[in-house]
Design an enzyme around this catalytic site. Structure first.
Site, PDB file in Angstrom:
ATOM      1  N   THR A   1       0.973  -0.893   0.013  1.00 30.31           N
ATOM      2  CA  THR A   1       0.221  -0.205   0.404  1.00 30.31           C
ATOM      3  C   THR A   1       0.623   1.182   0.670  1.00 30.31           C
ATOM      4  OG1 THR A   1      -1.575  -1.227   1.261  1.00 30.31           O
ATOM      5  CG2 THR A   1      -1.665   1.376   1.577  1.00 30.31           C
TER       6      THR A   1
ATOM      7  N   GLY B   1       2.704  -2.661   8.569  1.00 33.77           N
ATOM      8  CA  GLY B   1       2.866  -2.331   9.822  1.00 33.77           C
ATOM      9  C   GLY B   1       4.355  -3.547  10.731  1.00 33.77           C
TER      10      GLY B   1
ATOM     11  N   GLU C   1      -5.497  -5.499   3.667  1.00 33.28           N
ATOM     12  CA  GLU C   1      -5.419  -5.777   2.642  1.00 33.28           C
ATOM     13  C   GLU C   1      -6.614  -6.750   1.963  1.00 33.28           C
ATOM     14  OE1 GLU C   1      -2.758  -7.968   2.973  1.00 33.28           O
ATOM     15  OE2 GLU C   1      -2.355  -7.716   4.206  1.00 33.28           O
TER      16      GLU C   1
END
Length: 668
Positions: free
Chosen positions: A144, A183, A426
């Site tokens: 992303t 993350g 996701e």
């Protein structure tokens, strides 16, 4: 946990018509696996107490990150010492440590390592997996970007192949091309699997995955050309260092492109994969896993709400007879009980989703790609469906707990804030629904041309037309038939509208956009049908005690009826369900709420969450809610001093100023 159980909760628990332990065995695949789960959880709970791991509610974000890093390193060290490798063992041992909190090494294990396994060649796996599994290399998955997420073709990060040096040059050409959100990226990872647009021999050949080192392995400082850091506070996920990352002429060797399916030869020749979706295999796995995760999150929330509903007394039903447990109110049952049914339905749907992934993965390993499209469609749609239902359900549970549901001590704000991001990570849900819809439109085209249909959508040919035979008994097969009819009609309507738009002269992309809301709704109908069938078939096929099976059948009925009533317009369109049948469903819903009330606490007890996993003062097994809430309040950091320094710095001077001004005015 106190040895004294709240009397109201004890009575509610004792009303059950079945043995909740048998339902726990059903959920965890038998007595032996349940015993193993409890053994590992209890071991972890004991070690948490020994290590004095802290609850997160009173910690700053920086403290939460550090505590999560301490827990993560401890957990992985203990896993190695204990020799745990089974995925279920790993999950249950770690669950009490993290208590629904994300941790900085989650993406390393959940995306980085699986991507190497799935996308790497034998040589790449031989090189990278030992490093990753020993944490010599700590990684994350960077897809992303600031300006693009689910639309992969829009990603702007580039990897340009230089045949002279046999290197890829990684660049972030714009502000919006910065990787954003991965993350573990902010402060923890030293490597990334980076999704970038590959340019070779002057051509853009699409998105590929590259192994890129971003920090020095000794000093942990960013490498030259790498700009990386934490993105700051978020709605939840406080312990996770979600990060940003941009590149300026960062060179990596040719061997760092993961080349199991797509390849770049030394001279820059690009070898196309057999199927473009193979490059995104790790995303398909994560989406399949998310379904089970949403089930567990909702199960925690509804356990809290149900137990608290049995403990909380509020208002009267009959005047003069005292306050009653709020679980006695039909309106409370209507908030909570459908969420119990949804949690069980999503649990079973999640199992089927993972089973489908494992089956198709074995086929892919053997070179068969026939079922890859349906796996991609199913995992995309179910991820969207389950996360949306979880989001709604957790909020219903919070509302069912009144004002106390808002306090961190309830556990509900943390569950909501840390689990609801599944609606966008996701793959953003609406976009995923449209990916599922593309597959359904191919099935519709096969239907209209008389070709064979995949088994999962065979009802497209048989379910349309006629009227429902649904009766007051709510036979499970009739409920499945109702959902299949509705899905078949909605898929056909979406396909017909798409064709009609193109006949009007619209380009395919424009026609798709003008039909997109109907396509999303058709995809959701497909997913709901899958969930209803999965729930019903699993209950019917299970070898259970009659008393337990009877309760699970009621849950199946409640799950299905709630969906019919929520989308009644879609079920009655065309006259398949009559107004009278909808009214029958409404009355049956009320009957089911009353039937399930004696079993509500036992149904959530069967999820078998230890208090240390549930981490909720409202959802405690012993029901001693108010004592726990008061202890939580007394531990507030604002209570560390009897009088806060702000009183002397701001409040008292302010009051003195106003009082002095008033005296002066009075004298004048």
């Amino acid at each position: 946990m106190s040895t004294t159980v709240n009397a109201d909760l004890a009575r509610a628990r004792a009303q059950a018509t079945f043995d909740p332990l048998q339902l726990t065995y059903f959920l965890y695949d038998g007595p032996e696996k349940t015993k193993r789960k409890r053994f590992l959880q209890n071991m972890a709970i004991s070690e948490c107490e020994q290590q004095k791991f802290r609850r997160t509610a009173h910690l700053t974000r920086e403290e939460q990150y550090e505590e999560a890093l301490r827990k993560s390193t401890y957990a992985f060290k203990r896993v190695a010492e204990l020799g745990l490798s089974d995925q279920a063992d790993l999950f249950y041992f770690r669950e009490p440590l993290f208590r629904a909190n994300p941790h900085p090494l989650a993406l390393h294990e959940g995306m980085f390592v699986p991507t190497i396994k799935q996308q790497g060649t034998d040589e790449q796996r031989k090189k990278w997996l030992p490093l990753a599994e020993s944490f010599s290399v700590v990684g994350t998955y960077a897809q992303t970007e600031m300006g693009h997420g689910t639309f992969l073709r829009g990603l702007e990060t580039t990897a340009t192949y230089d045949p002279k040096t046999q290197e890829f040059i990684i660049n972030s050409p714009t502000v919006t091309s910065a990787k954003f959100w991965p993350g573990g990226l902010g402060k923890t990872a030293n490597h990334c699997v980076v999704m970038a647009k590959l340019f070779t021999q002057g051509k853009d050949v699409g998105m590929q995955s590259f192994m890129v080192q971003i920090r020095d392995l000794e000093t942990h400082q960013p490498l030259p050309g790498v700009s990386v850091g934490d993105i700051g506070p978020k709605f939840g996920y406080a312990a996770m260092d979600n990060g940003y990352l941009s590149f300026k002429n960062v060179r990596i060797p040719r061997e760092n492109m993961l080349m199991r399916y797509a390849q770049v030869l030394e001279d820059g020749t690009f070898i196309q994969p057999k199927n473009d979706r193979l490059v995104y295999g790790s995303m398909t796995l994560i989406r399949a896993q998310i379904v089970g995760g949403t089930a567990r999150a909702l199960a925690k929330a509804v356990t809290i709400a149900t137990r608290y509903s049995a403990v909380r007394r509020q208002s009267q039903i009959n005047s003069g007879q005292g306050e009653v447990q709020v679980i006695d109110f039909q309106t409370q049952q209507h908030k909570v009980f459908p969420q119990i049914a949804m949690a069980y339905a999503l649990n079973i749907t999640g199992r089927r989703s993972i089973a489908a992934y494992n089956r198709v993965s074995k086929q892919i390993e053997k070179g068969s790609l026939e079922e890859l499209p349906v796996l991609h469609a199913l995992s995309s749609g179910l991820k969207a469906y389950s996360s949306w239902e979880m989001m709604y359900g957790i909020e219903q549970c919070r509302l069912a707990c009144g004002g106390h549901g808002y306090i961190e001590a309830s556990g509900l704000p943390k569950i909501y804030a840390n689990e609801v991001p599944a609606c966008t990570y996701e793959g953003e849900n609406t976009v995923l629904c449209l990916q599922t819809a593309r597959y359904l439109m191919k099935c519709y085209a096969a239907l209209t041309s008389g070709e064979a249909l995949p088994p999962m959508v065979s009802y497209l040919r048989t379910a349309q037309g006629g009227r429902s035979q649904l009766s007051g008994k709510l036979e499970l097969e009739q409920l499945i038939a109702a959902y299949e009819h509705r899905a078949a009609r909605m898929i056909s309507e979406a396909g017909a509208r798409l064709a009609e738009q193109q006949k009007k002269g619209m380009k395919p992309a424009e026609a798709w956009n003008n039909s997109s809301q109907l396509l999303v709704e058709a995809a959701m109908a497909f997913c709901q049908t899958f969930a209803v069938r999965a729930f019903v078939e699993t209950v019917q096929e299970a070898k259970l005690q009659p008393s337990l099976k009877a309760v699970l059948v009621q849950l199946c009925q409640l799950f299905a009826v709630q969906g019919i009533l929520k989308y009644s317009g879609q079920f009655t369109k065309g006259g398949f369900l009559s107004d009278q049948q909808v009214e029958t469903c409404q009355n049956k819903l009320f009957d089911l709420l009353a039937l399930l009330k004696p079993n509500a606490v036992a149904l959530v007890d069967a999820f078998d969450f230890p208090d240390q996993v549930l981490d909720s003062d409202l959802g405690r097994y012993d029901g001693n809610v108010y004592e726990a809430l008061m202890e939580y309040a007394r531990n507030s950091r604002l209570n560390e001093s009897e009088v806060h320094e702000g009183f002397f710095k701001y409040q008292k001077p302010f009051v003195d100023y106003l009082n002095g001004k008033s005296i002066l005015q009075a004298r004048l």
